[in-house]
Design a protein around this motif. Structure first.
Motif, PDB file in Angstrom:
ATOM      1  N   UNK A   1       0.815  -1.218   0.000  1.00 53.94           N
ATOM      2  CA  UNK A   1       0.000   0.000   0.000  1.00 53.94           C
ATOM      3  C   UNK A   1       0.847   1.267   0.000  1.00 53.94           C
ATOM      4  N   UNK A   2       0.282   2.340  -0.469  1.00 52.88           N
ATOM      5  CA  UNK A   2       0.902   3.647  -0.291  1.00 52.88           C
ATOM      6  C   UNK A   2       0.627   4.108   1.139  1.00 52.88           C
ATOM      7  N   UNK A   3       1.628   4.585   1.846  1.00 50.21           N
ATOM      8  CA  UNK A   3       1.384   5.008   3.229  1.00 50.21           C
ATOM      9  C   UNK A   3       0.427   6.193   3.312  1.00 50.21           C
ATOM     10  N   UNK A   4      -0.505   6.105   4.252  1.00 45.14           N
ATOM     11  CA  UNK A   4      -1.472   7.167   4.481  1.00 45.14           C
ATOM     12  C   UNK A   4      -0.904   8.178   5.465  1.00 45.14           C
ATOM     13  N   UNK A   5      -1.752   9.048   5.939  1.00 47.35           N
ATOM     14  CA  UNK A   5      -1.331  10.112   6.863  1.00 47.35           C
ATOM     15  C   UNK A   5      -0.690   9.493   8.107  1.00 47.35           C
ATOM     16  N   UNK A   6       0.505   9.941   8.417  1.00 44.91           N
ATOM     17  CA  UNK A   6       1.208   9.491   9.613  1.00 44.91           C
ATOM     18  C   UNK A   6       1.904   8.160   9.479  1.00 44.91           C
ATOM     19  N   UNK A   7       1.838   7.533   8.303  1.00 44.39           N
ATOM     20  CA  UNK A   7       2.387   6.194   8.135  1.00 44.39           C
ATOM     21  C   UNK A   7       3.740   6.198   7.416  1.00 44.39           C
ATOM     22  N   UNK A   8       4.439   5.080   7.555  1.00 42.05           N
ATOM     23  CA  UNK A   8       5.686   4.842   6.832  1.00 42.05           C
ATOM     24  C   UNK A   8       5.635   3.458   6.200  1.00 42.05           C
ATOM     25  N   UNK A   9       6.279   3.317   5.083  1.00 42.04           N
ATOM     26  CA  UNK A   9       6.500   2.010   4.483  1.00 42.04           C
ATOM     27  C   UNK A   9       7.984   1.697   4.595  1.00 42.04           C
ATOM     28  N   UNK A  10       8.307   0.506   5.095  1.00 44.07           N
ATOM     29  CA  UNK A  10       9.708   0.116   5.188  1.00 44.07           C
ATOM     30  C   UNK A  10       9.960  -1.140   4.380  1.00 44.07           C
ATOM     31  N   UNK A  11      11.149  -1.211   3.840  1.00 39.46           N
ATOM     32  CA  UNK A  11      11.624  -2.435   3.199  1.00 39.46           C
ATOM     33  C   UNK A  11      12.328  -3.260   4.269  1.00 39.46           C
ATOM     34  N   UNK A  12      11.850  -4.464   4.497  1.00 39.80           N
ATOM     35  CA  UNK A  12      12.402  -5.298   5.560  1.00 39.80           C
ATOM     36  C   UNK A  12      13.815  -5.739   5.186  1.00 39.80           C
ATOM     37  N   UNK A  13      14.742  -5.505   6.102  1.00 44.97           N
ATOM     38  CA  UNK A  13      16.126  -5.948   5.911  1.00 44.97           C
ATOM     39  C   UNK A  13      16.388  -7.278   6.610  1.00 44.97           C
ATOM     40  N   UNK A  14      15.711  -7.509   7.709  1.00 49.87           N
ATOM     41  CA  UNK A  14      15.896  -8.758   8.439  1.00 49.87           C
ATOM     42  C   UNK A  14      14.946  -8.848   9.602  1.00 49.87           C
ATOM     43  N   UNK A  15      14.633 -10.088   9.996  1.00 46.92           N
ATOM     44  CA  UNK A  15      13.743 -10.350  11.124  1.00 46.92           C
ATOM     45  C   UNK A  15      14.246 -11.599  11.835  1.00 46.92           C
ATOM     46  N   UNK A  16      14.512 -11.508  13.129  1.00 53.23           N
ATOM     47  CA  UNK A  16      14.884 -12.692  13.893  1.00 53.23           C
ATOM     48  C   UNK A  16      13.638 -13.289  14.551  1.00 53.23           C
ATOM     49  N   UNK A  17      13.673 -14.586  14.759  1.00 52.98           N
ATOM     50  CA  UNK A  17      12.515 -15.308  15.277  1.00 52.98           C
ATOM     51  C   UNK A  17      12.581 -15.396  16.796  1.00 52.98           C
ATOM     52  N   UNK A  18      11.585 -14.812  17.423  1.00 49.22           N
ATOM     53  CA  UNK A  18      11.478 -14.756  18.877  1.00 49.22           C
ATOM     54  C   UNK A  18      10.816 -16.035  19.390  1.00 49.22           C
ATOM     55  N   UNK A  19      10.963 -16.295  20.688  1.00 46.55           N
ATOM     56  CA  UNK A  19      10.329 -17.457  21.283  1.00 46.55           C
ATOM     57  C   UNK A  19       8.819 -17.466  21.117  1.00 46.55           C
TER      58      UNK A  19
END
Length: 359
Positions: A24-42
Motif C-alpha cells: 500500500x501507499x502510506x497514508x497520513x502518519x504512516x511509513x513504508x519500510x523495506x524489511x532488511x531482516x527479522x529474527x525469530x522470537x520465542x
C-alpha cells in the motif's frame, strides 16, 4: 499496484504459505519500510507450533529492522531520540503502535493501548496485510515509534532490540536498582543472555544464570554472568554467594511453572521476582500467600515494553557492541522463501536466534 512476498501463517501448526500481497501507499502518519531482516522470537515459535493462539491469517515476526522506503503525509520526521529520519534510513520500531490517548496510554502502559497495532500479531485487514517481519515490506501505521539505527550496529545485533532487548530494559526497570545486588537469571536464551549483560553493566555484584544446557551456561558467562548453574545447583549457589540471605532479584524468563516454584523460595526477605517468560498457557501455580506477605516479597509481571525502553535498548546494544558478542547470537540467516526451514532450525536447542531476510 506493487506486490511483496510474504510468509503467511493461517493458524495451522508448522505451516506457512508464500503469498504475493499488495504494497500500500502510506497514508497520513504512516511509513513504508523495506524489511532488511527479522529474527525469530520465542513467542513466534510458540505461535508457529500451535502452542500460542494468534489472530489469522497473519504475518509473524516482530524483531524487525527495515529501511524507510516511503513516507505518508504528516509522517514523523524525527525518531524517539529526536534525530531526523528520512527515506533510506535504517530503523527499528516499537512492537506496539499506540494512540497516546486511551485509558492505558494515559497510565504508562502504551504497550496495552486499547487501539494498538501489534506488529507480527495482527490479522489481515484490507490494505493492511503487511504488518509483520516475514515479508519484503512492512507498513508502519500512525502512532508507531521508530528509532534510527546507528551504522555501527550490525543487523544481527539490531533485530532483537525491538523485542528481547527492550523487554529486558522494562524488566530491569521493574526490578529496580541493581548496584551491589545478587540477580538470578532463570533461562539463558536471548532474554536471559541480555539480562545477564544488562545486570552486569548496571552494577550487580553477582549474576547467576540458570539453564539446563551446558552450552548456554557457557554463553551466559560470556555475557556477564558471574556464575552459571543448573536449577538443581541453584539453592546452594544462592546460599553461598549471599551468605544465606537469598537473591535480591529473580528474573523468570523460561515461562516454566516448575522453574518459578523452585526459584521463588530463593528470594531474600524483601526480594523481587519479575516474571517475563510466561507468554503461553501453562498449568496454574499454587502460592503460599502467607509467605509472600511475611517475607515482604514482590512478584511483578512484565509484558512487552514502552517506546522509551526501545530507545534504551538500541543505546545499550550500541554502547556494548564491543564488550559482548551480540552478532554471534544469530546462528544462521534463511531467505524468506525458506521461512518454514528457519522456524524448524530455531525450534532446535542449538541457536539463540535464527534470522530471516528477503534475498
Amino acid at each position: 499496484m506493487r506486490s511483496a512476498l510474504a510468509a503467511v501463517f493461517d493458524g495451522h501448526a508448522r505451516r506457512l504459505t508464500m503469498q504475493e500481497l499488495p504494497v500500500p501507499e502510506p497514508r497520513v502518519g504512516e511509513m513504508l519500510v523495506r524489511v532488511l531482516g527479522c529474527t525469530l522470537c520465542g513467542s513466534d515459535l510458540h505461535s508457529f507450533a500451535g502452542r500460542r493462539k494468534v489472530p489469522v491469517p497473519t504475518i509473524l515476526g516482530h524483531e524487525i529492522v527495515g529501511e524507510i522506503a516511503a513516507l505518508g503525509d504528516a509522517a514523523p520526521l524525527a525518531d524517539l531520540a529526536g534525530e531526523a529520519i528520512r527515506i533510506g534510513d535504517r530503523v527499528t520500531w516499537a512492537i506496539v503502535a499506540n494512540c497516546g490517548e486511551c485509558f492505558y496510554c494515559q497510565r504508562g502502559l502504551p504497550q496495552k493501548c486499547e487501539r494498538g497495532v501489534k506488529y507480527g500479531h495482527e490479522p489481515f485487514a484490507p490494505g493492511r496485510e503487511l504488518s509483520g517481519g516475514l515479508a519484503e515490506h512492512c507498513l508502519l501505521v500512525a502512532g508507531t515509534q521508530v528509532v534510527r539505527l546507528p551504522d555501527e550496529l550490525p543487523l544481527e545485533a539490531a533485530c532483537p532490540a525491538s523485542c528481547a532487548t527492550a523487554t529486558i530494559v522494562a524488566a530491569l526497570e521493574a526490578a529496580g536498582d541493581l548496584r551491589d545486588r545478587t540477580v538470578v537469571v532463570l533461562g539463558a536464551g536471548m532474554l536471559g543472555l541480555t539480562a545477564c549483560a544488562m545486570a552486569s553493566v548496571r552494577g550487580a555484584t553477582e549474576v547467576i544464570a540458570v539453564d539446563l544446557r551446558a552450552e548456554r551456561r557457557t554463553l551466559a558467562c560470556m555475557f556477564g554472568a558471574t556464575l552459571a548453574v543448573t536449577l538443581d545447583a541453584l539453592p546452594e549457589a544462592v546460599a553461598r554467594v549471599t551468605g544465606g540471605h537469598g537473591a535480591d532479584v529473580l528474573l523468570e524468563l523460561t515461562g516454566s511453572p516448575a522453574v518459578f516454584q523452585a526459584a521463588l523460595p530463593l528470594a531474600r526477605l524483601g526480594g523481587k521476582t519479575v516474571l517475563v517468560g510466561a507468554v503461553f498457557p501453562a498449568a496454574p501455580v499454587p502460592l503460599a500467600l502467607d509467605q509472600i506477605v511475611r517475607r515482604n516479597l514482590s512478584v511483578l509481571g512484565v509484558h512487552n515494553y514502552a517506546p522509551s525502553h526501545l530507545l534504551a535498548a538500541v543505546r545499550f546494544l550500541t554502547d556494548t557492541r564491543r564488550r559482548f558478542p551480540w552478532a554471534q547470537l544469530v546462528g544462521e540467516w534463511y531467505p524468506l522463501s525458506e521461512a518454514v526451514e528457519a522456524f524448524l532450525a530455531a525450534s532446535s536447542t542449538a541457536p539463540i536466534r535464527v534470522g530471516v531476510r528477503p534475498v
